[in-house]
Enzyme design. Structure first.
Site, PDB file in Angstrom:
ATOM      1  N   ALA A  21     130.000  30.771  60.127  1.00 44.67           N
ATOM      2  CA  ALA A  21     131.220  31.530  60.441  1.00 44.67           C
ATOM      3  C   ALA A  21     131.997  31.885  59.189  1.00 44.67           C
ATOM      4  CB  ALA A  21     132.091  30.703  61.379  1.00 44.67           C
ATOM      5  N   ARG A  27     131.447  45.087  58.002  1.00 46.21           N
ATOM      6  CA  ARG A  27     131.187  46.239  58.866  1.00 46.21           C
ATOM      7  C   ARG A  27     132.284  46.456  59.912  1.00 46.21           C
ATOM      8  NH1 ARG A  27     125.106  44.109  59.748  1.00 46.21           N
ATOM      9  NH2 ARG A  27     126.169  42.201  59.064  1.00 46.21           N
ATOM     10  N   THR A  92     123.257  33.639  54.522  1.00 51.75           N
ATOM     11  CA  THR A  92     123.117  32.636  55.577  1.00 51.75           C
ATOM     12  C   THR A  92     122.361  31.390  55.084  1.00 51.75           C
ATOM     13  OG1 THR A  92     121.245  33.966  56.359  1.00 51.75           O
ATOM     14  CG2 THR A  92     123.305  34.199  57.545  1.00 51.75           C
ATOM     15  N   ASN A 392     171.298  33.910  97.506  1.00 57.80           N
ATOM     16  CA  ASN A 392     171.117  35.362  97.476  1.00 57.80           C
ATOM     17  C   ASN A 392     171.779  35.911  96.213  1.00 57.80           C
ATOM     18  OD1 ASN A 392     170.255  37.806  99.236  1.00 57.80           O
ATOM     19  ND2 ASN A 392     172.199  38.331  98.279  1.00 57.80           N
ATOM     20  N   TYR A 402     174.220  34.635  76.510  1.00 59.44           N
ATOM     21  CA  TYR A 402     174.242  34.616  75.051  1.00 59.44           C
ATOM     22  C   TYR A 402     175.624  34.988  74.535  1.00 59.44           C
ATOM     23  CZ  TYR A 402     172.454  35.630  70.321  1.00 59.44           C
ATOM     24  OH  TYR A 402     172.209  35.636  68.976  1.00 59.44           O
TER      25      TYR A 402
HETATM   26  C1  UD1 Z   1     121.390  37.858  60.721  1.00 62.58           C
HETATM   27  C2  UD1 Z   1     119.938  37.607  60.375  1.00 62.58           C
HETATM   28  C3  UD1 Z   1     119.060  38.596  61.138  1.00 62.58           C
HETATM   29  C4  UD1 Z   1     119.319  38.453  62.616  1.00 62.58           C
HETATM   30  C5  UD1 Z   1     120.799  38.623  62.925  1.00 62.58           C
HETATM   31  C6  UD1 Z   1     121.085  38.285  64.361  1.00 62.58           C
HETATM   32  C7  UD1 Z   1     119.982  36.818  58.050  1.00 62.58           C
HETATM   33  C8  UD1 Z   1     119.699  37.146  56.640  1.00 62.58           C
HETATM   34  N1  UD1 Z   1     119.743  37.775  58.936  1.00 62.58           N
HETATM   35  O1  UD1 Z   1     121.724  39.165  60.256  1.00 62.58           O
HETATM   36  O2  UD1 Z   1     117.676  38.338  60.881  1.00 62.58           O
HETATM   37  O3  UD1 Z   1     118.553  39.404  63.336  1.00 62.58           O
HETATM   38  O4  UD1 Z   1     121.580  37.719  62.126  1.00 62.58           O
HETATM   39  O5  UD1 Z   1     122.417  38.532  64.711  1.00 62.58           O
HETATM   40  O6  UD1 Z   1     120.364  35.701  58.334  1.00 62.58           O
HETATM   41  N2  UD1 Z   1     127.555  33.983  57.288  1.00 62.58           N
HETATM   42  C9  UD1 Z   1     128.018  32.881  56.607  1.00 62.58           C
HETATM   43  N3  UD1 Z   1     127.902  32.840  55.247  1.00 62.58           N
HETATM   44  C10 UD1 Z   1     127.324  33.843  54.536  1.00 62.58           C
HETATM   45  C11 UD1 Z   1     126.826  34.974  55.242  1.00 62.58           C
HETATM   46  C12 UD1 Z   1     126.955  35.003  56.623  1.00 62.58           C
HETATM   47  O7  UD1 Z   1     128.546  31.947  57.203  1.00 62.58           O
HETATM   48  O8  UD1 Z   1     127.255  33.725  53.314  1.00 62.58           O
HETATM   49  C13 UD1 Z   1     127.708  34.004  58.744  1.00 62.58           C
HETATM   50  C14 UD1 Z   1     128.422  35.250  59.251  1.00 62.58           C
HETATM   51  O9  UD1 Z   1     129.827  35.013  59.334  1.00 62.58           O
HETATM   52  C15 UD1 Z   1     127.820  35.440  60.637  1.00 62.58           C
HETATM   53  C16 UD1 Z   1     126.421  34.835  60.494  1.00 62.58           C
HETATM   54  O10 UD1 Z   1     126.428  34.057  59.331  1.00 62.58           O
HETATM   55  O11 UD1 Z   1     128.551  34.726  61.621  1.00 62.58           O
HETATM   56  C17 UD1 Z   1     125.349  35.915  60.386  1.00 62.58           C
HETATM   57  O12 UD1 Z   1     125.644  36.730  59.265  1.00 62.58           O
HETATM   58  P1  UD1 Z   1     125.575  38.300  59.344  1.00 62.58           P
HETATM   59  O13 UD1 Z   1     125.964  38.853  58.034  1.00 62.58           O
HETATM   60  O14 UD1 Z   1     126.290  38.779  60.541  1.00 62.58           O
HETATM   61  O15 UD1 Z   1     123.985  38.496  59.533  1.00 62.58           O
HETATM   62  P2  UD1 Z   1     123.252  39.719  60.196  1.00 62.58           P
HETATM   63  O16 UD1 Z   1     123.256  40.866  59.270  1.00 62.58           O
HETATM   64  O17 UD1 Z   1     123.767  39.935  61.562  1.00 62.58           O
HETATM   65 CA    CA Z   2     125.609  39.303  62.674  1.00 63.85          CA
END
Ligand code: UD1
Ligand code: CA
Length: 481
Positions: A21, A27, A92, A392, A402
């Site tokens: 999170a 985006r 991630t 009533n 106030y």
């Molecule tokens: C990711 C997956 C993708 C999958 C998709 C599903 C990766 C590289 N890709 O892409 O394969 O199909 O989810 O929804 O994982 N986050 C962190 N720290 C970071 C980056 C992201 O906590 O450094 C969190 C984001 O807040 C989010 C989640 O990880 O809640 C997923 O990140 P996001 O950038 O949304 O990945 P997607 O592009 O959706």
């Molecule tokens: Ca996502």
């Protein structure tokens, strides 16, 4: 739901749930953290935590937070889960690297995405159960989507087997790979030991310059470990909200599911497409909700009520058999059984409407108790008032609560009658069964069983108009017109 330390589905192993999170949500083009954007009336992250908390106890849930971490931490504080700070968001995979100390002591780590709020506890359990029974290094929850654009694609070793070779992100995928409709949900179960034994092999040599957790699939396969895929029963459960359009689509799905559930439970909702009902709302059987109604927050509504069109109710408690006529606004109010409101009533925080009481058009209440059977039917402001039973309140009555600096209380005891257009200057008390004459300005207490009149005496000047008219005719004649 289990509150015990061990996992309900595999008592011998300890399971942690990590919720990613930390991302900024580029985006969404928002200055607010992505996971605090709301769908179904509460933050994205709150939905994921609620599903996770049905699978493992809160102390085994770890939210990995980063962007606007303090706000996110505060928003989840009362859930009792843990937070791990990912100060710099480098992907991630990097999110799991920073959570290593917290997660390494567990046997199994389930990874969820804080931006995919439709996930259910049943699906998390299915993923965890599958992983526990097959014991691979990594299990990926997948889904078949009509339009897989934007998602990572799952490359299986063969279509018939659950074994996976790799996950390829959209940006790195070859044209043939982009045609694959089986996508990575972003939810995984890992053998914690194997995850952390190999996580440092992740590289950020990719179009985003990030450490992708998805690359763990190929890394583990290369290390001769098994990576499996299990499909979600409902592919929509894995939808992520990367854009405003995706978020609104998820909100819509959630609210329609909520309406369907309420209808299954005996609530009639006419034109549900026009109603906005938050996911924590409770409504009793045989209540009818008309078109264009909003029921928000933690509102609870009893059975046999009718909520007519254009009413907005938030965080309120409503008893059985209450009639709410069109266009009422209720916020943190309590309404007892058999009461009637509206049209156009406004109940502000701290309003308590007694059993069978009536609040009518253009009546505003705030921090006010209106006792059983009492009526305030037209055009009133009742603030900081304690109103007894069978009182009533005449049209146009106003509590002057106030004085420019402080708020004061008006007390109106049982059976009192307040004449129309009265102003009650608080602090002031009207005793039991007392009468206040219409258009009175009441500044002193009125004892029980007495009549108070606080207005100028009426003066009648007989023939005054006639005399005036005659005088004008005379002067007009003199002027020769
Ligand atoms: C990711 C997956 C993708 C999958 C998709 C599903 C990766 C590289 N890709 O892409 O394969 O199909 O989810 O929804 O994982 N986050 C962190 N720290 C970071 C980056 C992201 O906590 O450094 C969190 C984001 O807040 C989010 C989640 O990880 O809640 C997923 O990140 P996001 O950038 O949304 O990945 P997607 O592009 O959706
Ligand atoms: Ca996502």
């Amino acid at each position: 739901m289990s509150k015990s330390k061990s996992s309900p589905f595999h008592p011998a192993s300890r399971v942690a749930i990590a919720i990613m999170a930390a991302g900024k949500g580029t985006r969404l083009k928002s200055k607010h953290p992505k996971v605090l954007h709301e769908v179904g009336g509460k933050p994205l992250l709150a939905h994921v935590i609620a599903a996770a908390a049905k699978v493992v106890p809160a102390q085994d849930i770890y939210a990995i937070i980063g962007h606007e971490a303090d706000r996110v931490r505060q928003a989840v504080a009362q859930t009792g889960i843990n937070c791990v700070l990912q100060a710099e968001q480098r992907g991630t995979g990097h999110a799991l690297m920073v959570a290593r100390d917290a997660l390494a002591p567990y046997d199994q780590v389930i990874v969820l995405s804080g931006d995919a709020p439709l996930i259910t506890s049943q699906t998390i359990k299915k993923l965890a159960d599958f992983h526990s029974s097959q014991r691979p290094a990594m299990t990926i929850l997948t889904a078949q989507l009509q339009d897989p654009t934007g998602y990572g694609r799952v490359i299986r070793k063969s279509q018939k087997r659950p074994d996976v070779k790799a996950i390829v992100e959209e940006k790195s995928a070859a044209p043939a790979q982009r045609k694959i409709r089986e996508i990575n949900s972003g939810f995984y179960a890992f053998d914690a030991k194997l995850l952390f034994a190999h996580i440092n092999e992740l590289s950020n040599d990719n179009p985003h310059g990030e450490f992708y957790l998805t690359d763990m699939a190929a890394i583990l396969v290369k290390a001769k470990k098994r990576v499996l895929a299990v499909a979600a029963d409902d592919p929509h459960e894995i939808l992520g909200s990367n854009t405003r359009a995706e978020m609104v689509d998820i909100d819509w799905r959630m609210r329609m599911a909520k309406c369907r559930q309420l209808m299954t439970d005996g609530v009639t909702i006419f034109y549900p497409q026009t109603c906005v009902i938050d996911c924590d709302v409770e409504i009793g059987a045989d209540t009818v909700v008309e078109p264009f109604v909003q029921i928000l927050g933690k509102t609870r509504i009893g059975s046999d009520c009718r909520i007519r069109s254009y009413t907005v109710i938030s965080n309120s408690v409503i008893g059985d058999s209450v009639l709410i006529r069109p266009a009422c606004m209720l916020d943190e109010a309590q309404v007892m059984k058999g009461a009637e409101l509206g049209p156009y009533s406004r109940l502000r925080p701290g309003s308590e409407i007694g059993e069978g009481a009536h609040v009518g058009n253009f009546v505003e209440t705030k921090k006010t108790r209106l006792g059983k059977g009492s009526k305030a039917n037209h055009l009133s402001y009742l603030g900081d008032a304690e109103i007894g039973e069978d009182v009533n309140i005449g049209a146009g009555t106003i509590t002057c609560n106030y004085d420019g600096e402080r708020k004061h209380t008006t007390v109106i005891e049982d059976g009192a009658f307040i004449g129309s257009d009265s102003t009650l200057v608080a602090p002031v008390k009207v005793g039991q069964r007392a009468y206040v004459g219409a258009a009175s300005c009441i500044t002193d207490d009125v004892p029980p069983d007495s009549l108070a009149i606080g207005r100028a005496r009426q003066i009648v000047k007989e023939g005054w108009i006639k005399a005036k008219r005659a005088e004008r005719q005379k002067s007009d004649k003199a002027a020769g017109s």
